[in-house]
Design an enzyme around this catalytic site. Structure first.
Site, PDB file in Angstrom:
ATOM      1  N   THR A 191       0.848  -1.189   0.000  1.00 30.38           N
ATOM      2  CA  THR A 191       0.000   0.000   0.000  1.00 30.38           C
ATOM      3  C   THR A 191       0.883   1.238   0.000  1.00 30.38           C
ATOM      4  O   THR A 191       2.073   1.153  -0.331  1.00 30.38           O
ATOM      5  CB  THR A 191      -0.982  -0.028   1.191  1.00 30.38           C
ATOM      6  OG1 THR A 191      -1.934   1.023   1.051  1.00 30.38           O
ATOM      7  CG2 THR A 191      -0.280   0.115   2.538  1.00 30.38           C
ATOM      8  N   ASN A 192       0.326   2.406   0.317  1.00 28.77           N
ATOM      9  CA  ASN A 192       1.114   3.645   0.354  1.00 28.77           C
ATOM     10  C   ASN A 192       0.633   4.523   1.506  1.00 28.77           C
ATOM     11  O   ASN A 192      -0.283   4.150   2.235  1.00 28.77           O
ATOM     12  CB  ASN A 192       1.020   4.357  -0.997  1.00 28.77           C
ATOM     13  CG  ASN A 192      -0.409   4.722  -1.331  1.00 28.77           C
ATOM     14  OD1 ASN A 192      -1.042   5.515  -0.648  1.00 28.77           O
ATOM     15  ND2 ASN A 192      -0.947   4.108  -2.389  1.00 28.77           N
ATOM     16  N   LYS A 193       1.239   5.703   1.642  1.00 30.08           N
ATOM     17  CA  LYS A 193       1.020   6.532   2.835  1.00 30.08           C
ATOM     18  C   LYS A 193      -0.188   7.459   2.741  1.00 30.08           C
ATOM     19  O   LYS A 193      -0.378   8.294   3.617  1.00 30.08           O
ATOM     20  CB  LYS A 193       2.278   7.381   3.101  1.00 30.08           C
ATOM     21  CG  LYS A 193       3.411   6.558   3.661  1.00 30.08           C
ATOM     22  CD  LYS A 193       4.736   7.293   3.632  1.00 30.08           C
ATOM     23  CE  LYS A 193       4.817   8.451   4.595  1.00 30.08           C
ATOM     24  NZ  LYS A 193       6.180   9.021   4.625  1.00 30.08           N
ATOM     25  N   ALA A 236      -4.791   7.629  -4.073  1.00 27.50           N
ATOM     26  CA  ALA A 236      -3.400   7.276  -4.375  1.00 27.50           C
ATOM     27  C   ALA A 236      -3.409   5.790  -4.766  1.00 27.50           C
ATOM     28  O   ALA A 236      -3.320   4.908  -3.915  1.00 27.50           O
ATOM     29  CB  ALA A 236      -2.519   7.515  -3.158  1.00 27.50           C
TER      30      ALA A 236
END
Ligand code: CTP
Length: 212
Positions: A21-23, A88
């Protein structure tokens, strides 16, 4: 108006207990959804996993993977007057996802990734969407040029660009500072809370809806 918003990160499973995943916190997209619901628009919020409360009076569709987000957007975008893509989205996902937990073995491990579909990039052609299309661009250099290239490539009416190399804005921060990139000009919006910017981005998107 009917307003579709994507928000948050996507999650791509590696095995049944792990994911990529991402932030992204989802704060910017949720702020836009709040602003739109407060102004009595009909909002569909399609969101990856976040820690945020779902705004009142929005139709909330939770998703995890990019493929799920793609399918939900494809289903609903035809009804939207304005579509705002703040999610995102993971550009890649693991090529194979075993149905059992991967056991550790050697000293190194290689994970093969394959490209995910571009949801925003599918709006104009694959989804035949004709409404107002707003994308986001997260850049660390050449903010305006890179955002304008994205705007043209994905057929957007507006790209909201932010500089993610700055620590004081973006991702998990409560503040943001953005550059609004249109086909023929750009305008800066000074630093402010994501709540405040949510109202501004919504207003700027609504200005692009042709009079009926
Ligand atoms: N987007 C999308 N589906 C994807 C990837 C991105 O809908 N698979 C949308 C995002 O929601 C955002 C915009 O496209 O509105 C961002 O474009 P992208 O090219 O992914 O931006 P970056 O990740 O910043 O691009 P790059 O890796 O080229 O810098």
């Amino acid at each position: 108006m009917n307003i579709l918003i994507t928000a948050g990160p996507t999650r791509e499973p590696i095995d049944p207990v792990r994911f990529l995943t991402n932030k992204s916190s989802g704060k910017m997209g949720y702020a836009i959804a709040h602003a739109a619901a407060d102004a009595s628009h009909r909002v569909i919020l399609i969101s990856g996993p976040t820690q945020l409360d779902v705004p009142d009076r929005v139709d909330y569709i939770p998703v995890e993977t990019t493929a799920e987000m793609y399918a939900v957007v494809e289903h609903w975008i035809g009804k939207a007057d304005v579509a705002i893509f703040s999610a995102a989205v993971a550009d890649y996902r693991p090529a194979q996802v075993p149905d059992h937990k991967i056991k550790k073995s050697g000293e190194t491990m290689t994970l093969e990734l394959v490209r995910n579909p571009d949801i925003l990039g599918s709006a104009r052609n694959a989804f035949d969407y004709r409404g107002v299309l707003v994308g986001f661009a997260a850049e660390t250099e050449n903010l305006e040029d890179n955002a304008r290239e994205k705007l043209e490539r994905k057929g957007c009416d507006l790209v909201v660009a932010n500089d993610v190399s700055r620590k004081d804005i973006g991702f998990d921060s409560n503040d943001n500072e953005v550059l609004l990139v249109y086909p023929d000009h750009s305008e800066g919006v000074e630093k402010g809370s994501k709540h405040h910017l949510g109202h501004i981005i919504l207003e700027k998107a609504l200005e692009l809806v042709p009079p009926s």
